[in-house]
Scaffold this active site. Structure first.
Site, PDB file in Angstrom:
ATOM      1  N   ASN A  32       0.829  -1.214   0.000  1.00  0.00           N
ATOM      2  CA  ASN A  32       0.000   0.000   0.000  1.00  0.00           C
ATOM      3  C   ASN A  32       0.861   1.261   0.000  1.00  0.00           C
ATOM      4  O   ASN A  32       0.345   2.375  -0.004  1.00  0.00           O
ATOM      5  CB  ASN A  32      -0.991   0.011   1.176  1.00  0.00           C
ATOM      6  CG  ASN A  32      -0.295   0.099   2.529  1.00  0.00           C
ATOM      7  OD1 ASN A  32       0.926   0.227   2.601  1.00  0.00           O
ATOM      8  ND2 ASN A  32      -1.069   0.027   3.594  1.00  0.00           N
ATOM      9  N   TYR A 140       2.690  -5.524  19.319  1.00  0.00           N
ATOM     10  CA  TYR A 140       3.302  -5.969  18.056  1.00  0.00           C
ATOM     11  C   TYR A 140       3.553  -7.473  18.101  1.00  0.00           C
ATOM     12  O   TYR A 140       3.128  -8.220  17.213  1.00  0.00           O
ATOM     13  CB  TYR A 140       4.604  -5.194  17.804  1.00  0.00           C
ATOM     14  CG  TYR A 140       5.434  -5.792  16.694  1.00  0.00           C
ATOM     15  CD1 TYR A 140       4.949  -5.832  15.396  1.00  0.00           C
ATOM     16  CD2 TYR A 140       6.695  -6.346  16.956  1.00  0.00           C
ATOM     17  CE1 TYR A 140       5.700  -6.409  14.371  1.00  0.00           C
ATOM     18  CE2 TYR A 140       7.449  -6.911  15.942  1.00  0.00           C
ATOM     19  CZ  TYR A 140       6.948  -6.941  14.656  1.00  0.00           C
ATOM     20  OH  TYR A 140       7.676  -7.519  13.655  1.00  0.00           O
ATOM     21  N   HIS A 186      15.139   2.045  14.514  1.00  0.00           N
ATOM     22  CA  HIS A 186      16.074   0.935  14.714  1.00  0.00           C
ATOM     23  C   HIS A 186      17.477   1.418  15.050  1.00  0.00           C
ATOM     24  O   HIS A 186      17.931   2.442  14.540  1.00  0.00           O
ATOM     25  CB  HIS A 186      16.090   0.028  13.476  1.00  0.00           C
ATOM     26  CG  HIS A 186      14.796  -0.687  13.294  1.00  0.00           C
ATOM     27  ND1 HIS A 186      13.964  -0.459  12.225  1.00  0.00           N
ATOM     28  CD2 HIS A 186      14.177  -1.599  14.078  1.00  0.00           C
ATOM     29  CE1 HIS A 186      12.887  -1.204  12.365  1.00  0.00           C
ATOM     30  NE2 HIS A 186      12.984  -1.913  13.470  1.00  0.00           N
TER      31      HIS A 186
HETATM   32  N1  UDP Z   1      17.885   1.238  21.001  1.00  0.00           N
HETATM   33  C1  UDP Z   1      18.549   2.276  21.645  1.00  0.00           C
HETATM   34  N2  UDP Z   1      18.517   3.518  21.072  1.00  0.00           N
HETATM   35  C2  UDP Z   1      17.859   3.768  19.908  1.00  0.00           C
HETATM   36  C3  UDP Z   1      17.189   2.708  19.254  1.00  0.00           C
HETATM   37  C4  UDP Z   1      17.231   1.448  19.832  1.00  0.00           C
HETATM   38  O1  UDP Z   1      19.150   2.092  22.711  1.00  0.00           O
HETATM   39  O2  UDP Z   1      17.843   4.928  19.461  1.00  0.00           O
HETATM   40  C5  UDP Z   1      17.936  -0.109  21.601  1.00  0.00           C
HETATM   41  C6  UDP Z   1      16.558  -0.676  21.887  1.00  0.00           C
HETATM   42  O3  UDP Z   1      16.131  -0.278  23.169  1.00  0.00           O
HETATM   43  C7  UDP Z   1      16.817  -2.185  21.790  1.00  0.00           C
HETATM   44  C8  UDP Z   1      17.954  -2.294  20.772  1.00  0.00           C
HETATM   45  O4  UDP Z   1      18.525  -0.996  20.677  1.00  0.00           O
HETATM   46  O5  UDP Z   1      17.257  -2.664  23.034  1.00  0.00           O
HETATM   47  C9  UDP Z   1      17.476  -2.722  19.406  1.00  0.00           C
HETATM   48  O6  UDP Z   1      16.378  -1.905  19.055  1.00  0.00           O
HETATM   49  P1  UDP Z   1      15.738  -1.895  17.607  1.00  0.00           P
HETATM   50  O7  UDP Z   1      14.632  -0.881  17.631  1.00  0.00           O
HETATM   51  O8  UDP Z   1      16.808  -1.726  16.600  1.00  0.00           O
HETATM   52  O9  UDP Z   1      15.152  -3.362  17.423  1.00  0.00           O
HETATM   53  P2  UDP Z   1      14.143  -4.239  18.345  1.00  0.00           P
HETATM   54  O10 UDP Z   1      15.016  -5.127  19.174  1.00  0.00           O
HETATM   55  O11 UDP Z   1      13.290  -3.301  19.152  1.00  0.00           O
HETATM   56  O12 UDP Z   1      13.356  -5.004  17.332  1.00  0.00           O
END
Ligand code: UDP
Length: 328
Positions: A32, A140, A186
């Site tokens: 989409n 999620y 991410h």
């Molecule tokens: N994280 C962080 N700072 C950021 C983004 C992510 O410390 O700006 C940490 C987040 O808390 C997690 C890890 O990095 O522990 C991976 O996060 P991401 O969002 O990449 O993937 P997820 O594990 O949530 O799918």
């Protein structure tokens, strides 16, 4: 095979669509474009711009006759899902239900589904096997688990051959295809945009976790390695029993903390990256590391780019080439 890739304009879906084309399959992408990018749809793949909640369009599309579907289209931000659980269940569960209905009516036999490590929640042990209890800590993960269960029952009732791949943390880029989310949440792309100077610093969300350095630990997997698992899952469906829903975890089996990722990014880029300690992000488990023994043994999957440096380096190359992502 003639294959439909939902979410094929997104990060992972576009990489897999390209791998499928290279392997000689005929590919149509259904997206989409709410999150995806038209420019990411690989040349040679037809784009059907449609939403999974539009059951009529789905039925029309599937009636075109397909051998299989790879289903990536989903909402995938943990934080957003905590704020708006209903949106996540609608997109990720109802969307999947609509797809399954349309597949059944059109007689499409194979499905490979993008599931997630988030279905496990806070694990009792790592590495996490597929038999671990599923206790998602956020909507999620809850919605993806509901979709996994729906697929299992549907597969049995309607004699399909399906596979759920439970992704851990996907990273890296593949040629001209890379990670471009709006908003980006991410860790690796954010760390790299700090290295590029596009953001002042990177926030470390939580430093008091029960992990060796206090920051959360994740299992990172290269998007190309992840992609190849989809092709293996599709091929394996030929030998599978009808009515069988297989579930595989997909990671490298080694964990890196947030601090370790930032250090590796400093090394790969040769830039200094300012890290700032911040409170925990809601819904984040302390440690997620996959046992991928099952997919290695049953499908012969093996990562070609298991090193964190290789993933960061490919993501860095892509980001330097496309600093504004697909909007260039
Ligand atoms: N994280 C962080 N700072 C950021 C983004 C992510 O410390 O700006 C940490 C987040 O808390 C997690 C890890 O990095 O522990 C991976 O996060 P991401 O969002 O990449 O993937 P997820 O594990 O949530 O799918």
């Amino acid at each position: 095979m003639k294959l439909l890739v939902t979410g094929g304009a997104g990060y992972i879906g576009s990489v897999v669509a390209l791998q499928l084309l290279k392997a000689g399959h005929e590919v149509a992408v259904l997206d989409n474009l709410s999150k995806g990018h038209e420019e990411a749809v690989p040349e040679g793949a037809e784009l059907v711009r449609a939403d999974l909640l539009d059951a009529e369009r789905l039925a029309e599309t599937l009636a075109g006759g397909y051998d299989g579907v790879l289903h990536f289209a989903a909402l995938s931000l943990v934080g957003e899902s905590v704020e708006q659980p209903e949106r996540y269940y609608r997109a990720n569960v109802v969307g999947t239900l609509n797809l399954l209905d349309a597949m059944r009516d059109a007689g499409v036999p194979r499905l490979v589904f993008s599931s997630t490590a988030a279905v496990y929640g806070e694990p009792d042990e790592v590495p996490i096997p597929e038999t671990a209890p599923t206790r998602p800590t956020n909507p999620y993960g809850g919605a993806k688990l509901a979709a996994d269960q729906l697929i299992s029952f549907h597969t049995k009732a309607h004699r399909l051959k399906t596979t759920s791949l439970r992704y851990f943390n996907v990273a890296g880029a593949s040629g001209a295809l890379g990670e471009d989310h709006e908003p980006e949440t991410h860790l690796i792309p954010l760390v790299l945009s700090a290295a590029l100077g596009e953001r002042e610093n990177i926030k470390i969300f939580g430093t008091d976790y029960p992990t060796p350095d206090g920051t959360p630990v994740r299992d990172y997997i290269h998007v190309e390695d992840l992609g190849r698992a989809h092709l293996l899952a599709l091929e394996a469906a030929d030998e599978a029993e009808t009515g069988e829903h297989r579930v595989y975890n997909l990671g490298n089996g080694s964990g890196f903390s947030v601090r370790e990722v930032i250090e590796a990014a400093c090394e790969v880029t040769g830039r200094s990256i300012q890290a700032v300690e911040a409170p925990r992000r809601t819904g984040d488990p302390a440690m997620l590391v996959a046992s991928s023994r099952k997919i290695r043994e049953e499908l012969g999957w093996k990562p070609e780019k298991p090193s964190l440096e290789a993933m960061i380096s490919d993501a860095w190359d892509w980001m330097q080439k496309y600093p504004r992502g697909y909007d260039e």
